[in-house]
Design a protein around this motif. Sequence first.
Motif, mmCIF file in Angstrom:
data_model
loop_
_atom_site.group_PDB
_atom_site.id
_atom_site.type_symbol
_atom_site.label_atom_id
_atom_site.label_comp_id
_atom_site.label_asym_id
_atom_site.label_seq_id
_atom_site.Cartn_x
_atom_site.Cartn_y
_atom_site.Cartn_z
ATOM 1 N N ALA A 9 0.192 -3.129 -10.519
ATOM 2 C CA ALA A 9 0.955 -3.832 -9.488
ATOM 3 C C ALA A 9 0.823 -5.340 -9.376
ATOM 4 N N ILE A 97 2.930 3.675 3.487
ATOM 5 C CA ILE A 97 1.746 3.872 2.653
ATOM 6 C C ILE A 97 2.024 4.950 1.600
ATOM 7 N N THR A 98 1.597 4.703 0.380
ATOM 8 C CA THR A 98 1.811 5.629 -0.729
ATOM 9 C C THR A 98 1.149 6.975 -0.448
ATOM 10 N N ALA A 108 -0.821 10.687 2.589
ATOM 11 C CA ALA A 108 -1.447 9.413 2.251
ATOM 12 C C ALA A 108 -2.955 9.504 2.416
ATOM 13 N N ASP A 147 -2.057 -0.703 -1.439
ATOM 14 C CA ASP A 147 -0.639 -0.968 -1.214
ATOM 15 C C ASP A 147 -0.467 -2.406 -0.727
ATOM 16 N N LEU A 149 1.842 -4.627 1.467
ATOM 17 C CA LEU A 149 2.829 -4.447 2.528
ATOM 18 C C LEU A 149 3.345 -5.789 3.033
ATOM 19 N N ARG A 158 6.541 -1.400 2.328
ATOM 20 C CA ARG A 158 5.735 -1.509 1.123
ATOM 21 C C ARG A 158 6.462 -2.323 0.061
ATOM 22 N N ARG A 160 4.825 -2.800 -3.045
ATOM 23 C CA ARG A 160 4.483 -2.004 -4.216
ATOM 24 C C ARG A 160 3.133 -1.326 -4.042
ATOM 25 N N HIS A 161 2.867 -0.336 -4.880
ATOM 26 C CA HIS A 161 1.574 0.328 -4.933
ATOM 27 C C HIS A 161 0.756 -0.259 -6.074
ATOM 28 N N GLN A 163 -2.335 0.798 -8.553
ATOM 29 C CA GLN A 163 -3.303 1.751 -9.085
ATOM 30 C C GLN A 163 -4.344 0.977 -9.872
ATOM 31 N N ASP A 250 2.729 0.908 -11.735
ATOM 32 C CA ASP A 250 1.745 0.615 -10.701
ATOM 33 C C ASP A 250 0.453 0.021 -11.259
#
Length: 477
Positions: A9, A97-98, A108, A147, A149, A158, A160-161, A163, A250
């Motif tokens: 991300a 939230i993812t 989540a 995340d 926000l 959001r 993007r997420h 990882q 991500d």
Amino acid sequence: MAKLGWGAAAACALATACGSGGGSAAAPGTQAPALATATLSRNGFTYYAAAQGMAPDVWDISADEAGNVYAAAGDAILAKRRADDAFHRFDAASAGITANCDEGRTRACPVVSVGGAAAGVAVFGLQGLGTDGDSDPDWWLDSGGADVLRFDGDKLSRVRHVQVSGMPHQFCMDHSPGPCSIGDATWEKGRRKVRQVLRIAVNHAAGRVQYGDVWMAGTHGTFNVLVANPAARGWNDLSSQFATLPRIEDRKFVWEHDHPAMTAWATINGVKQLAFLTGNSTAIAIDPTTGDPWAANETRLASKRGYGAETAGWEAAMWPPWTPDELGSFLDVWPDPHPADPQQFDAMDPAWMDAVSSLSFCDDGTLWIASSLHGLARRAPNGSISYVALPAGTGNSASAVACDPSDGSVWVGFGWGGFGRWNGGWWTIAQESPPSYATSAPTRNIQIDRWASPRIVYVAQAASRLGSGGVTIYTGP
């Protein structure tokens, strides 16, 4: 660890001008959030307790560059403009939230950390499943993360997420080079260690190429960074080579990971064993005089020395460095004995374990170090270390620390409940006769809005056996 762990991300989102390359943005929640109103305002303090809508268990709190303030509270996020009296309270769904904390990706993970970024932007850390086991269920390995926000004053959405994972085909599960055995998850899907993002430090050095970098500390990996301005820094993004891997977008622009880990004898789950001690981290901060991040796990502290002076500074080595005798590695803030027989050492002995819970820099480069077992330490700009005992009745348990830019005093959270301020002598919140949570609830973090004039101090407190936690705001001198 060199270039072996890239992933998740775009940090350019933190400057609100970001290219694509992440997961699809979630629409803002349509349900109007609840409000958390002030319980009491007096002597410069404003208290937000559960009875008036504040979440009962607050993990972290942070302001962005416009003064919007955000609280991470497990199953809720609270946010408000600096001048507003009440916080908007959002559940995970309405905040966007993812959902990745169950196999069906319907729930989540708890929101446990937050770092305010550019105006209207904050990064929230999630508490994924497991710690660092490579053989954990595959969906555990993909849980948690962070995340990004955006807040418009009324709604969260959001961007993007993130990882916090590496790219595939870098090495095998045992860290040997490929080719690996069939089914080796690390080779086929990348290293996925840091699922719990427990603390976040954002680089706010405007005008520097590092501006917008997001340093994340958590399980196993003490240093992980979401890289800002990747094109200007020679970032070699590999995600396009693995386009068939679900949610590979991500993992863009994440470097993972480093840790001041030593191999030493330790009693773990009642068994004395030789262990590689990566631990967990809730302590990370950026030195304003060098731009270098410092972070600690449960046994040692280190910096990424030279990061602030290098375009690709995520590659900077840790300092103090690892040493072959292991016990002399990195910075041992509360010095351990070095027995002639290494088996007589026990890294988990509370007398020897540093148990650093929080870090904070003053403007002159002084580093304050909080320990849940040993109280408070001060590392001066010349490298010398001194120690400050906490007030009586606190168990010498410091759970949070923040240097006040207004006068160099230090705000300290107490693990046994409450918080105080040290400026050569102690003041504690109990002297204010506040709502009960402010004195009894353990303090999880203290952060300061440095863009306000005067600055604003934010305190996040946890639920405990004594009752709910809450949020306290201080605007006095």
